[in-house]
Design a protein around this motif. Structure first.
Motif, short mmCIF file in Angstrom:
data_model
loop_
_atom_site.label_atom_id
_atom_site.label_comp_id
_atom_site.label_asym_id
_atom_site.label_seq_id
_atom_site.Cartn_x
_atom_site.Cartn_y
_atom_site.Cartn_z
N ASP A 157 1.03 -0.94 0.56
CA ASP A 157 0.80 0.22 -0.02
C ASP A 157 0.57 1.30 -0.29
OD1 ASP A 157 -2.27 2.07 0.10
OD2 ASP A 157 -2.16 2.31 2.31
N HIS A 184 -3.20 -1.34 -2.91
CA HIS A 184 -3.42 -0.43 -3.55
C HIS A 184 -3.03 -0.46 -5.47
CE1 HIS A 184 -2.26 4.17 -3.16
NE2 HIS A 184 -1.84 3.89 -4.53
N HIS A 237 -9.06 0.65 -0.16
CA HIS A 237 -10.10 2.44 -0.61
C HIS A 237 -10.40 2.67 -2.49
CE1 HIS A 237 -5.82 2.45 -2.49
NE2 HIS A 237 -5.37 2.73 -1.47
#
Ligand SMILES: [Zn+2]
Length: 436
Positions: A157, A184, A237
């Motif tokens: 990440d 990520h 995310h």
């Protein structure tokens, strides 16, 4: 140590019962575990009694993605200050990312982080190990050794893994040691050094943009490789409609894919980036992935409400005021989020009746922990007394002084929210208290 919590309001689902009724209950805690739950008075001698009338009792929250900056960047945050920020937000378990200095690409650094968290003793900070050495995406780390040292997942990440063959090999090796790969998702040939979303605000201010495809092509790659290898692929995310569409399609095929979203991608878009007095953009609205278009934000909301999203993650990323005062193209990516996450989701989704309170809490506890095979998120006898008491009635304003974090880089300063924490207990100890 024996503690009694009296007259707390809670919800049957959070006690593992098949009912949508709220109830008022008393809870006894002994030796760090919940020892009794009763709607009737609990008799006995207690060292500590917490009157929870008018407060909502929740299992301690779990955050799948935080950056606590220790070792190496303690001026931004350290494990102690990060833990204080976590419990102020109601979190009792957080998963920390490996982009520290040195990188958590070796067992010693992972072991240090796990031990430091235990020594601080405020919040359960569970480290991850990096996928590649120095997050360089060239050579894989020793996943078994990282797991042995305490890593609960594997991730680079902060950086996307550019080489397909490295990512595929990582999926195979992660499956062999039964750890998830947290991705990520960023193809750097498409993000290309951009600072904000490649949309109308970037065009208006002449700032290099990050194309939304930079995320979705990697999400599509991860879903495909999960299908081929059977490894647990977790999208960190998520921020674009195309990425969500890829996850939804993979889930329909029963591929082992999960996905998290952050409060800021649910609530803000590129058009919300604050323009400063000197007509430049405020870097407290800069994070990676960036605030996307309004359509992307609405797609994130839809995915939250239809059950595609598995968990809410803050991506708590502290930076100093000096770093964030720079021009938006020079400033580092990231915002803090631990103290505002529950109030934001509660105020904007639960209070407005889009999401039920028990579902909101599941997304922030049971399901978030489930990504790492952590059994949590239910108030039950015998479980660790990781509990939180929220005040759902009193509005409060987010000010710079509100934060327990060392850093104040939040785009939500100035907002009036509901759902601040009054007490947090970790292993039965009161680790945060804020009595009105
Ligand atoms: Zn990231």
């Amino acid at each position: 140590m024996k503690t009694l919590i009296t007259s707390a309001t809670s919800h049957n689902r959070l006690l593992g019962r098949d009912s949508d009724e709220y109830l008022v209950l008393n809870i006894a805690i002994e030796d760090g575990k919940v020892s009794q739950i009763s709607e009737a008075e609990i008799e006995g001698a207690f060292d500590q009694v917490i009157d929870a009338s008018g407060l909502f009792l929740s299992p301690g929250l779990v955050d799948p993605q935080v950056h606590f900056r220790e070792p190496g960047m303690e001026y931004k945050e350290d494990i102690e200050s990060g833990s204080k920020a976590a419990v102020k937000g109601g979190f009792t378990t957080v998963i920390s990312m490996p982009n520290t200095s040195p990188t958590a690409d070796n067992p010693d650094t992972v072991r240090f982080m796990a031990q430091r968290s235990k020594d601080v003793g405020i919040c359960k900070v569970l480290p991850t190990g990096s996928l590649s050495h120095s997050l360089a995406g060239q050579t894989l780390t020793d996943f078994a050794a990282l797991k042995e040292a305490g890593a609960v997942a594997i991730t680079d990440d902060g950086k996307g893994v550019q080489k397909d063959e490295i990512f595929k090999e990582a999926m195979v090796k992660a499956k062999a040691v039964n750890l998830a790969i947290l991705d990520h998702s960023e193809d750097e040939s498409l993000s290309d050094g951009g600072a904000i979303h490649a949309g109308k605000v970037a065009a208006q201010f002449g700032i290099k943009g990050i194309k939304p495809e930079s995320e979705s092509v990697h999400v599509e790659r991860g879903c495909q490789m999960s299908q081929e290898t059977g490894a647990h692929y977790h999208v960190l995310h998520v921020s674009t409609k195309a990425s969500i569409d890829a996850v939804r399609a993979a889930k329909a095929k029963n591929i082992n894919v999960t996905v998290e979203v952050s409060p800021h991608h649910l609530l803000l878009c590129d058009e919300d980036i604050k323009v400063k007095d000197d007509n430049t953009l405020d870097a407290n609205w800069k994070m990676n992935p960036p605030l996307r278009s309004k359509a992307d934000k609405l797609a994130c909301q839809e995915a939250l409400l239809d059950g595609t999203i598995d968990a809410i993650a803050t991506d708590h990323a502290p930076h100093s005021p000096d770093e964030k005062a720079q021009h938006i193209e020079a400033a580092p990516f990231g915002i803090i989020g631990l103290e505002t996450a529950f109030p934001l989701i509660y105020t904007h989704f639960v209070k407005t009746e889009k999401l039920t309170l028990s579902r909101c809490i599941d997304l922030m506890s049971k399901q978030a922990g489930g990504l790492f095979n952590i059994d949590c998120g239910r108030i039950q006898v015998g479980a660790d007394a990781d509990l939180c008491l929220f005040d759902l009635e009193s509005p409060f304003e987010v000010s710079p002084e509100f934060f327990a974090s060392k850093s104040k880089n939040s785009p939500f300063i100035g907002q009036t929210l509901y759902g601040q924490t009054r007490y947090t207990l970790m292993n039965g100890n009161v680790v945060f208290a804020n009595k009105p």
